[in-house]
Design a protein around this motif. Structure first.
Motif: not given
Length: 351
Positions: A208-226
């Protein structure tokens, strides 16, 4: 050829191209933004109410009956309601797609097909407009950017039909599941229900959304994980104003107390609203275009290429030196079963 790293050069004097962001913002504000959201779920889960609560506006009329004498007003076919909402000079052109409640009939075989077909039809319509010789400067975007999937608050687990529909939807749009009317569950029941849903999603490989990709920074990855840890959002919707500690808020009043939909201790509505409108609105639009639509587009164009190749093989001219002429229709003669393509090309129908 070896890749070279370009050196970043700092101008000795101010040039002014840093104002390009302001130029882009000015153009976008003038044009407005398009956002298309679809609601999928069984009848009576408060889909219309939640949409009205998210956008703090009365955009959809509830299908619920107010008296026993009123006839049933449930959605029987896919309906689209369009509104333009303006906030601080930013205009949002909002399309809300309401779908018939699945699982309402005695025979629910393939009840998801109209929903899947509608989403693919929007991709197909956009592709056809893209392929025209004289296309519009701005193509009207009716592609579904977000699909809110409403889960019944049973407290047990997902139904088999829920799993089937989620599998059908996850490859063609951004799916965001929510537990509707979560105030029907206790805090312990809600936590256990969410855990079971997460286990089922993982077991059936439902992404399901959201998806991770190589363009995301650490803050965005942490937000998506949350956000993924919170999914499915346990929400409550309400358009009614109630007074809590002298402050007017939106909520529900019952015999045992008040439910403030904007209180994070009562439900996760605030997290859902912030996710959809304040942090991931543009990413929902971009993901639809760059992942779901691009996948659909590539499949359709490959199918079109294969059809053209097959048609060319059937109508290839025969050289006199290659031997005696073959029997059959002339090259330019039409015969049944042969595909006819217009000069602009034909996009195969979505399957």
């Amino acid at each position: 050829m070896a890749s070279t790293t370009l050196e970043t050069v700092q101008p000795r004097n101010y040039v002014g191209f840093d104002s390009i962001t302001s130029q882009i913002e000015k153009k976008l504000l003038k044009r407005g933004f398009q956002f298309n959201i679809m609601c999928v779920g069984q009848t009576g889960l408060g889909k219309s109410t939640l949409i009205n609560t998210i956008f703090a506006s009365h955009l959809l009329d509830s299908k619920g009956r107010l008296s026993p004498t009123e006839p049933s007003r449930q959605t029987t076919e896919i309906q689209t309601v369009s509104h333009t909402i303006e906030e601080n000079g930013v205009r949002l052109h909002l399309n809300i797609v309401d779908t018939p409640g699945y699982g309402d009939k005695v025979n629910n075989e393939r009840c998801w097909e109209p929903i899947v077909k509608y989403i693919k039809d929007q991709h197909s319509a956009y592709l056809r407009k893209e392929l025209t010789a004289q296309r519009d400067r701005y193509i009207l975007d009716t592609r579904i950017h977000c699909c809110l999937f409403f889960i019944q608050p049973t407290g047990h687990s997902l139904k088999p039909i829920d799993i089937i529909i989620l599998k059908k939807l996850m490859d063609i749009c951004n799916v965001v599941p929510v537990i509707a009317k979560s105030d029907a569950l206790t805090v312990e029941e809600q936590a256990a229900f969410k855990d079971r849903i997460k286990e089922e999603l993982a077991f059936h490989h439902i992404k399901l959304y959201p998806y991770d990709n190589e363009m995301l920074d650490e803050d965005e990855r942490a937000m998506n994980s949350h956000i993924r840890n919170m999914i499915p959002f346990a929400v409550v919707g309400s358009e009614k104003d109630i007074v809590v500690d002298g402050k007017v808020v939106r909520g529900r009043k019952s015999r045992w107390g008040l439910i403030n939909v904007e209180n994070e201790n009562h439900c996760e509505f605030i997290s859902l609203r912030n996710f959809l409108t304040r942090t991931h609105l543009q990413d929902l639009i971009d993901t639809t275009s760059q992942i779901h639509y691009e996948t659909f587009r590539s499949k359709q164009l490959l199918a079109l290429k294969e059809n053209n190749s097959a048609s060319s093989e059937r109508s290839r001219p025969i050289s006199p030196a290659s031997g005696p002429p073959l029997s059959g229709p002339a090259i330019n003669e039409y015969h049944p079963g042969q595909q006819t393509l217009s000069p602009r090309g034909t996009v195969p129908a979505a399957h």
